[in-house]
Enzyme design. Structure first.
Site, short mmCIF file in Angstrom:
data_model
loop_
_atom_site.label_atom_id
_atom_site.label_comp_id
_atom_site.label_asym_id
_atom_site.label_seq_id
_atom_site.Cartn_x
_atom_site.Cartn_y
_atom_site.Cartn_z
N ARG A 80 0.86 -1.19 0.00
CA ARG A 80 0.00 0.00 0.00
C ARG A 80 0.89 1.24 0.00
O ARG A 80 1.96 1.24 0.60
CB ARG A 80 -0.87 -0.03 1.26
CG ARG A 80 -1.94 1.02 1.32
CD ARG A 80 -2.87 0.79 2.52
NE ARG A 80 -3.74 -0.36 2.26
CZ ARG A 80 -3.99 -1.31 3.15
NH1 ARG A 80 -3.47 -1.28 4.36
NH2 ARG A 80 -4.80 -2.31 2.84
N ASN A 95 -0.56 -1.01 13.23
CA ASN A 95 -0.01 -2.06 12.37
C ASN A 95 1.21 -2.69 13.04
O ASN A 95 2.13 -1.98 13.42
CB ASN A 95 0.47 -1.46 11.04
CG ASN A 95 -0.64 -0.84 10.24
OD1 ASN A 95 -1.53 -1.53 9.78
ND2 ASN A 95 -0.58 0.48 10.08
#
Length: 182
Positions: A27, A91
């Protein structure tokens, strides 16, 4: 003769790229405003930031988010500032590296979501196990990630750093101040 400062400065915009363990791009976030850099930490803000997924899909973030990256911890923190309070998406990932192209890290699938009421959820355990088998995550990496989940949960419980309202207020105010100068 003066030396140029290394790395981005407050108010600069950078790209953030997350990768998977096999090196594939996962991403990309374009135009994250840098709010602070130090030897070990980078704090930024995403606000209506263009995000590109590995399959080419593109979307724009909906609300301002303060992002926190550290060179020694195996997690990064996204504090999304919403009308109903701050939500966190954490994350589990390698410590970041920063080069001329972007801030980069390896995303290890596991995520901790924290809701405005304090509820916590560990997400994507199945994905972590699937990718761990597929890409053969080393045992040492698995141990480091599990230890860092504990550190992260401890920070959440103690409202340390990005998990304190004062932190959010300070960095969001700084973002607004810098945005007015643009």
């Amino acid at each position: 003769m003066t030396r140029e400062a290394k790395g981005p400065k407050e108010g600069d915009f950078i790209t953030i790229k997350s990768y998977k363990h096999d090196g594939s791009l996962h991403r990309t976030w374009r135009d994250t405003m840098v709010l602070k850099t130090s030897e070990n930490v980078l704090i930024g803000c995403n606000d209506h930031t263009l995000v590109t997924e590995d399959d080419g899909r593109r979307w724009v973030t909906r609300e301002p988010a303060i992002v926190y990256f550290h060179k020694h911890y195996w997690f990064n923190i996204v504090a999304m500032i919403r009308d109903n309070g701050v939500s966190y998406y954490c994350n589990l990932a390698s410590p970041y590296v920063l080069d001329k192209e972007a801030l980069k890290y390896i995303d290890y699938d596991l995520d901790v979501k924290v809701f405005p009421d304090g509820e916590r959820r560990l997400l994507d355990v199945d994905e972590y196990e699937e990718h761990g088998a597929k890409w053969q995550y080393p045992a040492a990496t698995d141990q480091i990630l599990k230890a860092n989940v504990k550190v992260l949960v401890d920070w959440i419980k103690q409202r340390k750093g990005p998990f304190s309202q004062e932190y959010i207020d300070i960095w969001y105010s700084r973002y607004q101040e810098l945005s007015r100068r643009q």
